[in-house]
Motif scaffolding. Sequence first.
Motif, mmCIF file in Angstrom:
data_model
loop_
_atom_site.group_PDB
_atom_site.id
_atom_site.type_symbol
_atom_site.label_atom_id
_atom_site.label_comp_id
_atom_site.label_asym_id
_atom_site.label_seq_id
_atom_site.Cartn_x
_atom_site.Cartn_y
_atom_site.Cartn_z
ATOM 1 N N PRO A 1 0.706 -1.273 -0.138
ATOM 2 C CA PRO A 1 0.082 0.167 0.173
ATOM 3 C C PRO A 1 0.801 1.227 0.112
ATOM 4 C CG PRO A 1 -0.082 -1.079 2.192
ATOM 5 C CD PRO A 1 0.588 -1.978 1.254
ATOM 6 N N ASP A 2 0.358 2.299 -0.880
ATOM 7 C CA ASP A 2 1.220 3.617 -0.939
ATOM 8 C C ASP A 2 0.523 4.613 -0.317
ATOM 9 O OD1 ASP A 2 -0.921 3.866 -2.502
ATOM 10 O OD2 ASP A 2 0.233 4.286 -4.203
ATOM 11 N N GLY A 3 1.247 5.535 -0.252
ATOM 12 C CA GLY A 3 0.474 7.041 0.332
ATOM 13 C C GLY A 3 0.159 7.213 1.447
ATOM 14 N N ALA A 4 -1.073 7.517 1.799
ATOM 15 C CA ALA A 4 -1.251 7.986 3.108
ATOM 16 C C ALA A 4 -1.530 6.525 4.154
ATOM 17 C CB ALA A 4 -2.894 8.707 2.934
ATOM 18 N N GLN A 5 -1.971 5.300 3.409
ATOM 19 C CA GLN A 5 -2.227 4.425 3.977
ATOM 20 C C GLN A 5 -0.665 3.488 4.524
ATOM 21 O OE1 GLN A 5 -5.610 1.875 3.556
ATOM 22 N NE2 GLN A 5 -4.272 0.263 3.120
ATOM 23 N N SER A 6 0.193 3.833 3.671
ATOM 24 C CA SER A 6 1.527 3.259 3.787
ATOM 25 C C SER A 6 2.118 3.864 5.153
ATOM 26 C CB SER A 6 2.309 3.284 2.906
ATOM 27 O OG SER A 6 2.724 4.645 2.690
ATOM 28 N N GLN A 7 1.740 5.058 5.501
ATOM 29 C CA GLN A 7 2.273 5.704 6.572
ATOM 30 C C GLN A 7 2.000 4.963 7.975
ATOM 31 O OE1 GLN A 7 2.401 9.891 6.828
ATOM 32 N NE2 GLN A 7 2.504 10.148 4.549
ATOM 33 N N ALA A 8 0.920 4.518 8.042
ATOM 34 C CA ALA A 8 0.472 3.851 9.158
ATOM 35 C C ALA A 8 1.602 2.496 9.675
ATOM 36 C CB ALA A 8 -0.944 3.170 9.128
ATOM 37 N N PHE A 9 2.025 2.120 8.381
ATOM 38 C CA PHE A 9 3.005 0.892 8.767
ATOM 39 C C PHE A 9 4.253 1.508 9.611
ATOM 40 C CE2 PHE A 9 0.256 -0.638 5.567
ATOM 41 C CZ PHE A 9 0.176 -1.815 5.723
ATOM 42 N N SER A 10 4.583 2.850 9.247
ATOM 43 C CA SER A 10 5.725 3.203 9.889
ATOM 44 C C SER A 10 5.533 3.232 11.602
ATOM 45 C CB SER A 10 6.161 4.468 9.459
ATOM 46 O OG SER A 10 5.152 5.630 9.834
ATOM 47 N N LEU A 11 4.242 3.031 11.866
ATOM 48 C CA LEU A 11 4.083 3.324 13.485
ATOM 49 C C LEU A 11 4.111 1.646 14.168
ATOM 50 C CD1 LEU A 11 0.674 5.467 13.382
ATOM 51 C CD2 LEU A 11 3.036 5.984 13.935
ATOM 52 N N GLY A 12 4.709 1.036 13.446
ATOM 53 C CA GLY A 12 5.013 -0.398 14.024
ATOM 54 C C GLY A 12 4.277 -1.673 13.380
ATOM 55 N N GLN A 13 4.932 -2.134 12.132
ATOM 56 C CA GLN A 13 4.370 -3.317 11.569
ATOM 57 C C GLN A 13 5.018 -4.464 11.898
ATOM 58 O OE1 GLN A 13 1.406 -3.023 10.126
ATOM 59 N NE2 GLN A 13 1.313 -5.100 9.173
ATOM 60 N N GLY A 14 4.349 -5.174 12.765
ATOM 61 C CA GLY A 14 5.021 -6.429 13.307
ATOM 62 C C GLY A 14 5.256 -7.525 12.053
ATOM 63 N N SER A 15 4.328 -7.615 11.147
ATOM 64 C CA SER A 15 4.241 -8.807 9.982
ATOM 65 C C SER A 15 3.158 -8.140 8.926
ATOM 66 C CB SER A 15 3.817 -10.022 10.652
ATOM 67 O OG SER A 15 2.677 -9.993 11.098
ATOM 68 N N MET A 16 3.617 -8.672 7.845
ATOM 69 C CA MET A 16 2.698 -8.496 6.778
ATOM 70 C C MET A 16 1.903 -9.981 6.233
ATOM 71 S SD MET A 16 1.511 -5.816 5.259
ATOM 72 C CE MET A 16 1.182 -6.037 3.506
ATOM 73 N N GLU A 17 0.854 -9.935 5.558
ATOM 74 C CA GLU A 17 0.191 -11.027 5.233
ATOM 75 C C GLU A 17 -0.010 -11.078 3.753
ATOM 76 O OE1 GLU A 17 -3.112 -10.292 7.977
ATOM 77 O OE2 GLU A 17 -2.755 -12.326 8.628
#
Length: 813
Positions: A160-176
């Motif tokens: 995910p890009d743009g605004a949504q991807s910024q939430a991942f910088s708040l601590g993304q433990g894993s992706m699916e």
Amino acid sequence: CTDTYSALRLEVLNQTTYLKNVIIPKLTSKGIDASYENQSVKVAELFLLFAEHDRINNDSCADAYYYSYKDVYGAEVARALGYALPCRELIDTLSVLQLVEQEAHLLIANITADYARPAAPDTDTSKLTVSNGTFYSSDSKPVYPYGYDQGIWKYIYGFPDGAQSQAFSLGQGSMEIAFSLKQLIIYQQNQQKAHDIHGMSLKNSSFSLNTTEMDHIVNLVSMYYTQGIKTSLVLQCGLPMGLLEDDPTVGFYMGSNCDYDISHPTVSLMWSKALPALLSKMKDNPGLLAVRLGNEIHFEIFGNKTAMSAYALDNWHTWLQTYYNNDLNSLKMAWGNTGPKLKGVTKFSEIPWPAFVYNGAMKPSVKPGNAVFYCLSQWNIDRVTGYFQDLVDLVHSVVPDIPTHQKYVNEKTVGGYTLSGIDRIRLDRLSPISWSNADTRAVGEPWIEMNGPFRKVTEALYAYSWLDTVLGYTLPRTTKAKNATMQVVVDQEMHPIMVSEMNNQPANRSVVMRPRHLSCTMLLSHIWGGLKLNLIWSWARNGTGSASDGWVDTLLTLPFSLHEYVRSMMMLNAISEDVLTLAETPTQICVVFAQDSRMQDSEAFSSPFEDSFEALSHLGGIASIGIVTPTQLGDGEHACSVAILPGLTYASNATVQSLTVAYSSVHMIHVSSDKDLLAYDAVTALPRNPPSWAKNIDYIADADAKSLTKALYSQVQPKINMFGQCGTASEPFLFGILCRFALKQENELIFAVANVLKVPLTTQITLSAFQSKDIEVRDAYLGHVVERVPAGLNTLSLTLEPLDVRIMRAIAL
């Protein structure tokens, strides 16, 4: 909002800049870890972006809130809520920044040699290891990974890009990455087919592997790994294009959430070819975290079809033949007149399917409480377990050291659902390195019907459905196999904020979120429940910041809730050793989970089971409550001083034997709506003469949890060791207060206290571990002194607001 938006935005910008340029450098210069403040800045920057988008697209916001809340507040107010969203986001963001600044000033003003906020361990999932059911960082400290589950089915085509991807910088433990046979297989439609009564016989020549899609999945795993994120693969139930048109029998999936027949050989054939081929492309890829073999699994054998799958029916007949040792007369004697008519049946393949069709759907013709129903339930459990065992074996044939797991729905763990084919304990034991995964709705008030809590007896009291999380995670944590040191309890789709709008459906909760809802959910889940990893569902904004269906009043429109989530998870990781000590305190009281009892009389079992666990949770000084199977209890796998036998009207001979073995060393209490303990054989459903000990143990009538708490305390308290208690001046416990104590070392006690009611509560905490010493009580995270307790008093008073959770350390001086 139009008149105030610009001024609010400027204020948020100024406060963010002040935090970045003044507060954070000052903290750093004092040697104080500023990770939390840096994350708070990211929250503020994210919502500055979202608020601006929602201002530009204000009419869309008004439309979304109209659909969500028109039936709750009326059309005019609902639209006004949508128009005001940008300003609400900015006001909440400003509140977050102000709280962060207040805490920073407190830290700076009080910094001393013994006052420090600990830094979190390295939470980079690419460096994590697993030991004794816990994730550990590269510096050997416990780690609680966390992050966001944002509609995984959308991301097979890119991060995910743009605004949504910024939430991942708040601590993304894993992706699916989710995929199905639809992505992995190219089916050759309109092949010449050989039909029999079961449908089409699929040949290897009918399909080929989609190596392009497989390579794409591998590349995504590698890409996420370069960003410090490991990936779980998620197997879904989709079928290749064209297959159903050629052979509709593959889609005879009855009432499950999987849209194919798991007994169909075509399904097995395709997975046996596709899954090893995909995994062989990434068997040495360090970005692979785990493989989830099913999502929110349940495999009912009745429901939305009017005909039974022929392959499942064959499976059923074969199972019966094995179960009754090829003796048809034994089956007929066991079933009697309680099942389908067996007159004239001369072989197992002629046994009718026990069902009838009503309103276009199959319904069972037998009810719980007879031998046929037991057979149906157990057969389906064996069928489903076999399907997942085959998938586990396929995975481990290529990558033997990768954990596998299935994701369950926690609310369906105990009551009902006895024909779903799900035995969580067996499924969690398919491999010594299996994980246990869940999908949990930890909802707040007002209470909703869909995906609600286990029970609603005391719903008017509680501020959120804490039982869903605490019971739901305790069950897999304490029933795992003794040698399953790699098994961790994870939740990769936690819903602490229920969706308020989906596909233009009306709201199911208030626009207002209670303060501390997110933080309480996280702290109870990890400390009381023993959860080790979570991904929180946040719904979605696309690359430009706009929202998809279901976004109204969820995580990405609620700055304060997002901040609470980030803050609580950072705190859990900063004091992870204390959290682990509390979560893993030795189990002294066990509630027995008997699958055979649940199977034959779900209500008689589930009600006292849930009530007992709920009531015990309020008995302040209990270190830990476990859930065990009868086999575990009989084998002595848990050091339980007390065992609660809930219901257990029906029980197999194996269950009776295990309980009989345990009786000599464990104090047993029967909690039920009646005294019929072990009165019926769960397999035959016939009456039995219970063992003599069953008539002599203590009996407590099932009641709501508040009443049951008092009844249980007098029976339980003398049998356990208590390091402390949370009660009042007149009572040793206080309903609504959950607390847990653990002796960390000889002179140090760690304890956690939570208020789960809607009203403030004041509790008196007795630190019985240190009765004759001066005690210093400190906040476990911030380190400051909360209270000094003189020798001989060993009590302190604490007032907690609704959903407030405190973690403290008591040090004997």
